[in-house]
Design an enzyme around this catalytic site. Sequence first.
Site, PDB file in Angstrom:
ATOM      1  N   GLU A 224      13.722   3.186   1.221  1.00 42.71           N
ATOM      2  CA  GLU A 224      12.492   3.712   0.635  1.00 42.71           C
ATOM      3  C   GLU A 224      11.484   4.040   1.728  1.00 42.71           C
ATOM      4  O   GLU A 224      11.779   3.968   2.919  1.00 42.71           O
ATOM      5  CB  GLU A 224      11.889   2.714  -0.348  1.00 42.71           C
ATOM      6  CG  GLU A 224      11.553   1.354   0.224  1.00 42.71           C
ATOM      7  CD  GLU A 224      11.081   0.380  -0.854  1.00 42.71           C
ATOM      8  OE1 GLU A 224      11.326   0.628  -2.047  1.00 42.71           O
ATOM      9  OE2 GLU A 224      10.460  -0.634  -0.486  1.00 42.71           O
TER      10      GLU A 224
ATOM     11  N   ASP B  60       1.778  -1.055   2.249  1.00 38.27           N
ATOM     12  CA  ASP B  60       2.110   0.380   2.257  1.00 38.27           C
ATOM     13  C   ASP B  60       0.989   1.222   2.880  1.00 38.27           C
ATOM     14  O   ASP B  60       0.502   2.177   2.270  1.00 38.27           O
ATOM     15  CB  ASP B  60       2.396   0.886   0.843  1.00 38.27           C
ATOM     16  CG  ASP B  60       3.302  -0.020   0.043  1.00 38.27           C
ATOM     17  OD1 ASP B  60       4.222  -0.604   0.642  1.00 38.27           O
ATOM     18  OD2 ASP B  60       3.095  -0.155  -1.176  1.00 38.27           O
TER      19      ASP B  60
END
Length: 345
Positions: free
Chosen positions: A226, A47
Amino acid sequence: MARPDILKAASLALIALAAPTGAQQAARQADATLNSRLSGDLTPTHDPVIIREGDTYHVFSTGHGQRLIETRTSPDLIHWTAGAPVFTALPDWATRAIPGSNGMWAPDISYVNGRYRLYYSVSTFGSNRSAIGLATSVTLDPRAPHYGWRDEGLVIMSTSQDDFNAIDPNFVIDREGRHWLTLGSFWSGIKLFELDKKTGKPLHPGQKPFSIARRPAPTGGPAPVEAPFILSHGGYYWLMASYDYCCKGVNSTYYTVIGRSKAITGPYLGKDGSPMMEGGGTIFLRADLQEQQRWRGPGHAGWLHDRDGKNYVVYHAYDKQADGAPTLRIAPVRWGADGWPVADY
């Protein structure tokens, strides 16, 4: 000349012909992708987001245990060095709000009003009892006299009564100067909250967010969406999001799509007009071709608009040649003749 000498001379000649010249080496390096040249501390990176301060590039990524938000720096986007984590323990408010959490996930970094803003997520896997917090610092350089992260507390929280999941934040300022935070993972998709310019927290506490992307669940299971990231270019807002499953190593099915909208609140459409509110969009990052299959699940993309005008997408992918390790990946982005971005990865 004796036969051994003739053979030796011939061998040396062949080596000389095969050896690349300096110009050839430079050409090969120029042809190599940025990803193929990355070196140093590239794993584990999950991420990631990227920003530049002065002559140093900084990457922030998910961290666990006593390494809450991993940090990496580079002078040239190629050679990367791991640094100290942003925090070594969750703030008290986070441990009370989200029992059982031991990580800070999916950070987002920006520079606003003279301070760096680091939004981060606190959650437990598979739950939407989640929270987004905010930390700020005057500088990103640990050697600077005024360096130090100050936790600013809770920004947005979700519970089982909500239809969204408060993780994966991304801060954006629109063309009118309004501040926004987009977020979301699974549940009913990607949301957008307007923020107070001074505090970086919701402008209207309790406000109902805008919905900007979702994937209607098919029969038999969810359709994951997401990791939103919004950028502005060419009179459009561009929304990147990750579809399908991360976090499964080489079995991850993650990929990244992009859509654009004239308004920051949507609707975001793919190149073919498919609405991201219906699971549409245009594929931007996909796994390697089937005959290669090394880099799996490329996703959770962030963006860098560098000061020289060049653009880059930063993301993670799972390396099949390293037991599926989540690895830092960076690709230059060019804008095609049709006005859509193309990542050279």
